[in-house]
Scaffold this active site. Structure first.
Site, PDB file in Angstrom:
ATOM      1  N   THR A  11      -9.837 -22.900 -22.895  1.00 53.45           N
ATOM      2  CA  THR A  11      -8.415 -22.913 -23.235  1.00 53.45           C
ATOM      3  C   THR A  11      -8.224 -22.862 -24.747  1.00 53.45           C
ATOM      4  OG1 THR A  11      -6.290 -24.019 -22.875  1.00 53.45           O
ATOM      5  CG2 THR A  11      -8.138 -25.437 -23.394  1.00 53.45           C
ATOM      6  N   ASN A  12      -7.059 -22.360 -25.140  1.00 55.46           N
ATOM      7  CA  ASN A  12      -6.652 -22.421 -26.544  1.00 55.46           C
ATOM      8  C   ASN A  12      -5.498 -23.412 -26.710  1.00 55.46           C
ATOM      9  OD1 ASN A  12      -8.378 -20.388 -27.697  1.00 55.46           O
ATOM     10  ND2 ASN A  12      -7.185 -18.882 -26.553  1.00 55.46           N
ATOM     11  N   HIS A  56      -2.817 -29.118 -26.540  1.00 55.90           N
ATOM     12  CA  HIS A  56      -2.275 -30.235 -25.754  1.00 55.90           C
ATOM     13  C   HIS A  56      -3.159 -30.514 -24.541  1.00 55.90           C
ATOM     14  CE1 HIS A  56       1.598 -30.542 -27.822  1.00 55.90           C
ATOM     15  NE2 HIS A  56       1.548 -29.227 -27.924  1.00 55.90           N
ATOM     16  N   ASP A  66      -5.557 -23.652 -14.659  1.00 59.22           N
ATOM     17  CA  ASP A  66      -4.279 -22.952 -14.708  1.00 59.22           C
ATOM     18  C   ASP A  66      -3.274 -23.849 -14.013  1.00 59.22           C
ATOM     19  OD1 ASP A  66      -2.955 -20.713 -15.730  1.00 59.22           O
ATOM     20  OD2 ASP A  66      -2.806 -19.823 -13.748  1.00 59.22           O
ATOM     21  N   GLY A 105       5.436 -27.733 -23.150  1.00 56.81           N
ATOM     22  CA  GLY A 105       5.883 -26.951 -21.999  1.00 56.81           C
ATOM     23  C   GLY A 105       7.150 -27.518 -21.368  1.00 56.81           C
TER      24      GLY A 105
HETATM   25  P1  IMP Z   1      -0.925 -22.342 -18.333  1.00 58.14           P
HETATM   26  O1  IMP Z   1      -1.706 -23.148 -17.375  1.00 58.14           O
HETATM   27  O2  IMP Z   1      -1.404 -22.540 -19.735  1.00 58.14           O
HETATM   28  O3  IMP Z   1      -0.798 -20.906 -17.936  1.00 58.14           O
HETATM   29  O4  IMP Z   1       0.523 -22.978 -18.360  1.00 58.14           O
HETATM   30  C1  IMP Z   1       1.596 -22.474 -17.617  1.00 58.14           C
HETATM   31  C2  IMP Z   1       2.901 -22.977 -18.169  1.00 58.14           C
HETATM   32  O5  IMP Z   1       3.136 -24.284 -17.693  1.00 58.14           O
HETATM   33  C3  IMP Z   1       3.019 -23.019 -19.672  1.00 58.14           C
HETATM   34  O6  IMP Z   1       4.331 -22.687 -20.035  1.00 58.14           O
HETATM   35  C4  IMP Z   1       2.747 -24.453 -19.999  1.00 58.14           C
HETATM   36  O7  IMP Z   1       3.389 -24.852 -21.142  1.00 58.14           O
HETATM   37  C5  IMP Z   1       3.302 -25.141 -18.779  1.00 58.14           C
HETATM   38  N1  IMP Z   1       2.533 -26.363 -18.508  1.00 58.14           N
HETATM   39  C6  IMP Z   1       1.231 -26.458 -18.150  1.00 58.14           C
HETATM   40  N2  IMP Z   1       0.876 -27.749 -18.039  1.00 58.14           N
HETATM   41  C7  IMP Z   1       1.994 -28.459 -18.324  1.00 58.14           C
HETATM   42  C8  IMP Z   1       2.245 -29.859 -18.399  1.00 58.14           C
HETATM   43  O8  IMP Z   1       1.380 -30.721 -18.191  1.00 58.14           O
HETATM   44  N3  IMP Z   1       3.502 -30.213 -18.732  1.00 58.14           N
HETATM   45  C9  IMP Z   1       4.485 -29.303 -18.987  1.00 58.14           C
HETATM   46  N4  IMP Z   1       4.288 -27.998 -18.944  1.00 58.14           N
HETATM   47  C10 IMP Z   1       3.044 -27.581 -18.619  1.00 58.14           C
END
Ligand code: IMP
Length: 197
Positions: free
Chosen positions: A8-9, A12, A69, A155
């Site tokens: 991951t990049n 958080h 993901d 997010g």
């Molecule tokens: P990804 O897993 O990085 O593709 O995240 C998908 C989307 O969900 C992104 O917009 C993240 O910011 C959001 N997201 C992933 N995990 C969380 C979390 O724990 N809290 C709030 N948003 C999240």
């Protein structure tokens, strides 16, 4: 000590996972592993995206690694934004625009049940053994607030209130979020698996 690259990049996510890791795990984020790529998430399921991320890093490094993901699944929106959570409001991956779009679609509806779902894909094997792929899932049920609350996290955190709390994730410390969080549940299973090996 298990050493694992975390594909991951997202700083958080790295911080949340590092806060859960015991002394017996050495988690190396992509940046520290010297890998500077943005791995695509082109698929229609969290599992396929997680698999693509882990496989990409494994092919580059030949080392044990895992990816995750996550999607926010809202009942009233038939599971959206789901696997498209990062780009819900467009390719810019803009947190605020994504939140605005969710709140706009829900309007004043009282039906606000939602869940975060995390899928972890682990590519793992002992030294000199063929690597295998394993999956772990964590779900956090809750609901979407009527307005943003709190400044912490990332997010969709300001609009997600987990069951059992009156606070949004963005009003919680990382330790408090970890009590409820989808990511913590998936990561706990990952570490239990690794400890059993
Ligand atoms: P990804 O897993 O990085 O593709 O995240 C998908 C989307 O969900 C992104 O917009 C993240 O910011 C959001 N997201 C992933 N995990 C969380 C979390 O724990 N809290 C709030 N948003 C999240």
């Amino acid at each position: 000590m298990h050493t694992l690259i975390f594909a991951t990049n997202n700083q958080h996510k790295v911080a949340e996972i590092q806060s859960l890791v015991g002394q017996d795990f050495n988690i190396i984020p992509l940046k520290e592993a010297g890998i500077d790529i943005d791995i695509p998430e082109p698929h229609d399921s969290l599992q396929e995206n997680a698999t693509e991320k882990a496989n990409t890093i494994f092919q580059l490094t030949q080392q044990n690694c895992f990816s995750e993901d996550t999607g926010l699944e809202i009942d009233f929106l038939k599971g959206a934004p789901g696997v498209k959570s990062a780009r819900y409001a467009g390719e810019g991956r803009d947190f605020q625009a994504n939140i605005d779009k969710v709140l706009m679609h829900l309007g004043n509806s009282e039906s606000r049940a939602a869940q975060f779902r995390t899928v972890i894909c682990l590519v793992w094997g002992k030294e000199n053994e063929t690597k295998q792929t394993y999956y772990f899932e964590g779900i956090c049920k809750g609901h979407i607030a009527f307005a943003m609350q709190g400044e912490k996290g990332f997010g969709y955190d300001p609009i997600f209130i987990p069951d059992g709390s009156t606070k949004s994730f963005a009003q919680m410390s990382m330790e408090e979020k970890n009590v409820y969080s989808h990511r913590q549940k998936a990561v706990t299973q990952l570490f239990e698996f690794l400890r059993s090996q």
